[in-house]
Scaffold this motif. Structure first.
Motif, PDB file in Angstrom:
ATOM      1  N   LEU A 335       0.833  -1.192   0.000  1.00 16.45           N
ATOM      2  CA  LEU A 335       0.000   0.000   0.000  1.00 16.45           C
ATOM      3  C   LEU A 335       0.869   1.243   0.000  1.00 16.45           C
ATOM      4  N   THR A 336       0.317   2.339  -0.468  1.00 16.08           N
ATOM      5  CA  THR A 336       0.993   3.632  -0.329  1.00 16.08           C
ATOM      6  C   THR A 336       0.953   4.043   1.140  1.00 16.08           C
ATOM      7  N   ASP A 337       2.074   4.511   1.648  1.00 14.37           N
ATOM      8  CA  ASP A 337       2.181   4.864   3.070  1.00 14.37           C
ATOM      9  C   ASP A 337       1.546   6.235   3.310  1.00 14.37           C
ATOM     10  N   ARG A 338       0.230   6.199   3.508  1.00 11.81           N
ATOM     11  CA  ARG A 338      -0.496   7.441   3.762  1.00 11.81           C
ATOM     12  C   ARG A 338      -1.618   7.147   4.751  1.00 11.81           C
ATOM     13  N   PRO A 339      -2.055   8.131   5.501  1.00 11.66           N
ATOM     14  CA  PRO A 339      -3.126   7.921   6.473  1.00 11.66           C
ATOM     15  C   PRO A 339      -4.389   7.388   5.805  1.00 11.66           C
ATOM     16  N   LEU A 342      -4.617   1.682   5.161  1.00 11.27           N
ATOM     17  CA  LEU A 342      -4.938   0.371   5.735  1.00 11.27           C
ATOM     18  C   LEU A 342      -6.432   0.283   6.055  1.00 11.27           C
ATOM     19  N   ALA A 343      -6.991   1.375   6.598  1.00 11.41           N
ATOM     20  CA  ALA A 343      -8.422   1.376   6.918  1.00 11.41           C
ATOM     21  C   ALA A 343      -9.266   1.159   5.666  1.00 11.41           C
ATOM     22  N   ALA A 344      -8.841   1.779   4.550  1.00 13.35           N
ATOM     23  CA  ALA A 344      -9.585   1.613   3.296  1.00 13.35           C
ATOM     24  C   ALA A 344      -9.524   0.165   2.816  1.00 13.35           C
ATOM     25  N   ASP A 358      -5.914 -11.875  11.002  1.00 11.09           N
ATOM     26  CA  ASP A 358      -4.667 -11.301  11.498  1.00 11.09           C
ATOM     27  C   ASP A 358      -4.142 -10.295  10.484  1.00 11.09           C
ATOM     28  N   VAL A 359      -3.509  -9.235  11.002  1.00 13.00           N
ATOM     29  CA  VAL A 359      -2.901  -8.192  10.169  1.00 13.00           C
ATOM     30  C   VAL A 359      -1.518  -7.879  10.721  1.00 13.00           C
ATOM     31  N   VAL A 360      -0.498  -7.937   9.879  1.00  9.41           N
ATOM     32  CA  VAL A 360       0.855  -7.518  10.251  1.00  9.41           C
ATOM     33  C   VAL A 360       1.235  -6.365   9.315  1.00  9.41           C
ATOM     34  N   HIS A 361       1.575  -5.216   9.901  1.00 11.14           N
ATOM     35  CA  HIS A 361       1.821  -3.985   9.150  1.00 11.14           C
ATOM     36  C   HIS A 361       3.316  -3.702   9.192  1.00 11.14           C
ATOM     37  N   GLU A 362       4.012  -3.860   8.055  1.00 11.99           N
ATOM     38  CA  GLU A 362       5.463  -3.664   7.998  1.00 11.99           C
ATOM     39  C   GLU A 362       5.780  -2.371   7.245  1.00 11.99           C
ATOM     40  N   ARG A 363       6.522  -1.494   7.920  1.00  7.85           N
ATOM     41  CA  ARG A 363       6.854  -0.202   7.313  1.00  7.85           C
ATOM     42  C   ARG A 363       8.295  -0.138   6.839  1.00  7.85           C
ATOM     43  N   VAL A 364       9.122  -1.071   7.306  1.00 11.11           N
ATOM     44  CA  VAL A 364      10.545  -1.038   6.978  1.00 11.11           C
ATOM     45  C   VAL A 364      10.933  -2.370   6.349  1.00 11.11           C
ATOM     46  N   GLY A 365      11.647  -2.298   5.209  1.00  8.57           N
ATOM     47  CA  GLY A 365      12.120  -3.502   4.548  1.00  8.57           C
ATOM     48  C   GLY A 365      12.894  -3.141   3.314  1.00  8.57           C
ATOM     49  N   GLU A 372       6.099   3.183   0.631  1.00  3.69           N
ATOM     50  CA  GLU A 372       5.307   1.956   0.642  1.00  3.69           C
ATOM     51  C   GLU A 372       5.296   1.305   2.028  1.00  3.69           C
ATOM     52  N   VAL A 373       4.227   0.580   2.295  1.00  2.44           N
ATOM     53  CA  VAL A 373       4.162  -0.342   3.435  1.00  2.44           C
ATOM     54  C   VAL A 373       3.668  -1.683   2.894  1.00  2.44           C
ATOM     55  N   GLU A 374       3.994  -2.720   3.630  1.00  4.78           N
ATOM     56  CA  GLU A 374       3.530  -4.053   3.235  1.00  4.78           C
ATOM     57  C   GLU A 374       2.665  -4.617   4.365  1.00  4.78           C
ATOM     58  N   VAL A 375       1.530  -5.167   3.985  1.00  2.00           N
ATOM     59  CA  VAL A 375       0.585  -5.711   4.962  1.00  2.00           C
ATOM     60  C   VAL A 375       0.434  -7.209   4.707  1.00  2.00           C
ATOM     61  N   LEU A 376       0.685  -8.010   5.767  1.00  2.32           N
ATOM     62  CA  LEU A 376       0.449  -9.447   5.701  1.00  2.32           C
ATOM     63  C   LEU A 376      -0.935  -9.716   6.272  1.00  2.32           C
TER      64      LEU A 376
END
Length: 404
Positions: A335-339, A342-344, A358-365, A372-376
């Motif tokens: 996802l694009t890293d913006r407020p 994730l809610a959308a 379950d949701v895992v929110h990764e901002r660093v990689g 960008e952020v990655e969501v598992l």
């Protein structure tokens, strides 16, 4: 190869002994399995037998045929749980003291039930075969009578009474499919039904992680294998019994194996569609029908051999079964890293009718750009078709999905 020392008349005599002790369990039609196979499929429900499995049949017959002097010396057995409960209950009904050796790590409900039926429980080794060895040593040391879980003519005859019931309840049955561990159940049922209906097919099923029979049948004699860990602990036997092997060699048409995934799917199906609580070993026949539905000539009877399952194992198996049935979906999405991003996404998933587990929110990689952020995500769906619909919808929305 010697002719086995157990006959059809022994099975008939065993049935007389079991009157008022073993329940004649029902044979229930399964619509979902019938549709898969293309003809009638019925379940022989030994999971609701006394002590929770078919084992009371053979254990009671064996102990009932001991002399008064032998019963006075007490009996000893070894089991992962079902034979243990059968021996404990049978001994109590017949006034004999019982000691049962169980593998370390045996399911707690089976241990507690065995004690509640009156047996002293001793733990020995990590497999049924090691527990068997310890029980035999106990018998040699104390004079107690060893009650083998499958390798005795009285035990085989007792288990064979299931076959008599099946033919009375469903005379038109063409195939009987049932679990195999040491072989007492398959040997007894095959002897009973083929004595009356030589053309009926009997198919045995083993867990592929603990399958001694395919190798043994290929070799022409019992072969020892090292059972791997399997949820089907009730049929995790490393070496076939000599007597059951002889009968199975002569009378059982085929032995097949099933995976852990198939066992868990079968357990889930029995619970959801047939409203039956069954242990993994008990659904081996159902698993084989799900794997190869057109390999069994209907009408089919699947023997559901036991219902003694640890609630903790049940929870794990159900999760496993849901995944195997395509009811769970796991993937990564960028996802694009913006407020609100994730809610959308979560709102969109709600619109698609999935339940987010379950949701895992990764901002660093190292794989991610600065914006960008990655969501598992782990999702619960309504099945494979729903999974495909969800994935297609997300891709149409422009999302890139990653699977690992």
């Amino acid at each position: 190869m010697a002719v086995p020392q157990v006959t059809y008349d022994d099975v008939v005599a065993a049935r007389e002994l079991l009157k008022g002790v073993a329940v004649q369990t029902p044979v229930l039609h399964s619509r979902v399995l019938s549709e898969a196979v293309g003809g009638p499929v019925h379940l022989k429900c030994e999971n609701i037998q006394r002590a929770g499995s078919f084992k009371i049949r053979g254990a009671y017959v064996r102990i009932a045929r001991l002399s008064d002097d032998e019963r006075a010396r007490g009996v000893v057995a070894a089991s992962a749980g079902n034979h243990a409960q059968g021996v404990a209950l049978g001994s109590t009904l017949l006034g004999a003291k019982s000691t049962v050796y169980m593998p370390e790590g045996a399911p707690l409900p089976k241990v507690e039930a065995t004690r509640a039926y009156g047996a002293d429980v001793v733990f020995a080794g990590h497999t049924v075969d090691l527990a068997l060895q310890a029980a035999q040593e106990h018998a040699d040391r104390t004079g107690a009578v060893f009650i083998h879980p499958f390798d005795h003519s009285d035990v085989v005859a007792g288990q064979g009474t299931i076959g008599l019931e099946v033919l009375e309840q469903l005379p038109e049955a063409a195939t009987i499919v049932l679990p195999i561990g040491g072989g007492g159940l398959a040997a007894g049922v095959a002897l009973a039904v083929k004595s009356l209906r030589p053309g009926i097919r009997v198919i045995g099923v083993q867990a592929e992680r603990a399958a001694a029979y395919p190798e043994s049948l290929a070799a022409g004699h019992p072969v020892m294998v090292e059972p791997a860990s399997t949820m089907a602990d009730g049929i995790a036997v490393g070496r076939p019994g000599a007597l059951p092997f002889e009968l199975i060699h002569y009378l059982v048409d085929r032995v097949v194996t099933v995976s852990e995934e198939s066992l868990s799917r079968a357990l889930l199906l029995c619970l959801e569609r047939s409203k039956l609580l069954v242990e993994p070993a008990g659904v081996a026949g159902v698993a084989a029908l799900l794997d190869q539905p057109h390999a069994f000539d209907p009408p089919v009877v699947a023997v559901v051999s036991g219902g003694n399952i640890d609630p903790l194992l049940l929870a794990r198996v159900l999760r496993h079964g849901l995944a195997a049935a395509g009811r769970y979906l796991a993937f990564r999405i960028r996802l694009t890293d913006r407020p609100g991003a994730l809610a959308a996404l979560l709102h969109r998933l709600a619109e698609l009718g999935v339940n987010v587990l379950d949701v895992v929110h990764e901002r660093v990689g190292s794989r991610l750009h600065l914006d960008e952020v990655e969501v598992l995500l782990q999702l619960e769906t309504r099945g494979p078709r729903h999974c495909d619909e969800v994935l297609a919808a997300l891709r149409r929305d422009g999302h890139k999905l990653l699977f690992s």
